[in-house]
Design a protein around this motif. Structure first.
Motif, short mmCIF file in Angstrom:
data_model
loop_
_atom_site.label_atom_id
_atom_site.label_comp_id
_atom_site.label_asym_id
_atom_site.label_seq_id
_atom_site.Cartn_x
_atom_site.Cartn_y
_atom_site.Cartn_z
N GLU A 14 0.84 -1.20 0.00
CA GLU A 14 0.00 0.00 0.00
C GLU A 14 0.88 1.25 0.00
OE1 GLU A 14 -4.01 1.45 2.21
OE2 GLU A 14 -2.37 0.86 3.54
N ALA A 15 1.93 1.25 0.81
CA ALA A 15 2.84 2.40 0.86
C ALA A 15 3.52 2.63 -0.49
CB ALA A 15 3.89 2.19 1.95
N ALA A 16 3.71 1.54 -1.25
CA ALA A 16 4.33 1.63 -2.58
C ALA A 16 3.32 1.97 -3.66
CB ALA A 16 5.04 0.33 -2.92
N GLY A 17 2.05 2.12 -3.29
CA GLY A 17 1.02 2.50 -4.26
C GLY A 17 0.53 1.36 -5.14
N MET A 18 0.69 0.13 -4.69
CA MET A 18 0.28 -1.01 -5.50
C MET A 18 -1.06 -1.62 -5.10
SD MET A 18 3.90 -2.82 -6.19
CE MET A 18 5.33 -1.81 -6.46
N VAL A 19 -1.47 -1.38 -3.86
CA VAL A 19 -2.77 -1.86 -3.39
C VAL A 19 -3.40 -0.81 -2.48
CG1 VAL A 19 -2.05 -4.31 -3.46
CG2 VAL A 19 -1.92 -3.05 -1.30
N THR A 20 -4.67 -0.98 -2.25
CA THR A 20 -5.37 -0.19 -1.23
C THR A 20 -5.99 -1.16 -0.24
OG1 THR A 20 -7.41 -0.15 -2.53
CG2 THR A 20 -5.91 1.72 -2.79
N LEU A 38 -6.13 -4.09 -5.85
CA LEU A 38 -5.03 -3.60 -6.67
C LEU A 38 -5.29 -2.17 -7.13
CD1 LEU A 38 -4.68 -6.74 -8.93
CD2 LEU A 38 -2.93 -5.93 -7.34
N THR A 39 -4.26 -1.38 -7.16
CA THR A 39 -4.32 -0.07 -7.81
C THR A 39 -3.97 -0.30 -9.28
OG1 THR A 39 -1.99 0.39 -7.43
CG2 THR A 39 -3.55 1.10 -5.69
N PRO A 40 -4.15 0.70 -10.14
CA PRO A 40 -3.71 0.53 -11.52
C PRO A 40 -2.22 0.14 -11.62
CG PRO A 40 -5.13 2.44 -11.36
CD PRO A 40 -4.90 1.95 -9.96
N ARG A 41 -1.40 0.71 -10.74
CA ARG A 41 0.03 0.36 -10.73
C ARG A 41 0.24 -1.11 -10.37
NH1 ARG A 41 4.60 2.94 -6.82
NH2 ARG A 41 6.37 1.86 -7.72
N GLY A 42 -0.48 -1.59 -9.36
CA GLY A 42 -0.38 -3.00 -8.96
C GLY A 42 -0.88 -3.94 -10.03
N ALA A 43 -1.96 -3.56 -10.69
CA ALA A 43 -2.51 -4.38 -11.78
C ALA A 43 -1.54 -4.44 -12.96
CB ALA A 43 -3.86 -3.84 -12.22
#
Length: 147
Positions: free
Chosen positions: A76-82, A97-102
């Motif tokens: 989450e801190a890396a912006g990959m999930v919420t 998943l965030t768009p970045r994680g996906a």
């Protein structure tokens, strides 16, 4: 029927050593992706089915939820999930998943490609080997494979 097996003849050692070799192969690729191997496993679970709870992720990976929580927090801190508390159960946390994680799913294909190349095995051979290992896992744990 007891045998004096050498270390190389012990399946447990062969599986352990192979796992370590795969991790060493993956490490520089995962470093380029900005994630660790345990984080990759969490993302892989979410790529199968997004929006799972921490408990469901832990179950899928045969780990404890207390092991998953710090991994998810770092992702989450890396912006990959919420992470979101479920309205119907405040104790339960859903991970999405965030768009970045996906997007990392397609970028992570380099891992499998590197493994096939280094092993010199065709995909079909690797899949057959994996099925055998999963069958062993299932027999030892009394579970049914999800693969």
């Amino acid at each position: 029927m007891a045998h004096d097996l050498t270390l190389e003849d012990q399946l447990c050692f062969s599986l352990y050593a192979t796992s370590m070799a795969i991790n060493r192969l993956y490490k520089p690729l995962l470093d380029q992706l900005g994630i660790t191997y345990p984080q990759y496993l969490v993302l892989s679970v979410l790529w199968e089915e997004d929006g799972r709870g921490v408990g469901a992720i832990a179950t899928r990976l045969d780990l404890e939820p207390s092991t998953i929580t710090p991994l998810v927090k770092r992702l989450e801190a890396a912006g990959m999930v919420t992470r979101t508390r479920r309205p119907d159960d405040e104790r339960s946390v859903s991970v999405a998943l965030t768009p970045r994680g996906a997007a990392l799913k397609s970028e992570s294909r380099c891992l499998g490609e590197a493994l096939f190349t280094k092993a010199g095995m065709a995909a079909e051979e690797m899949i057959a080997l994996n099925r055998k290992v999963r069958d062993l896992h299932d027999a030892l744990t009394g579970r049914t494979s999800k693969i």
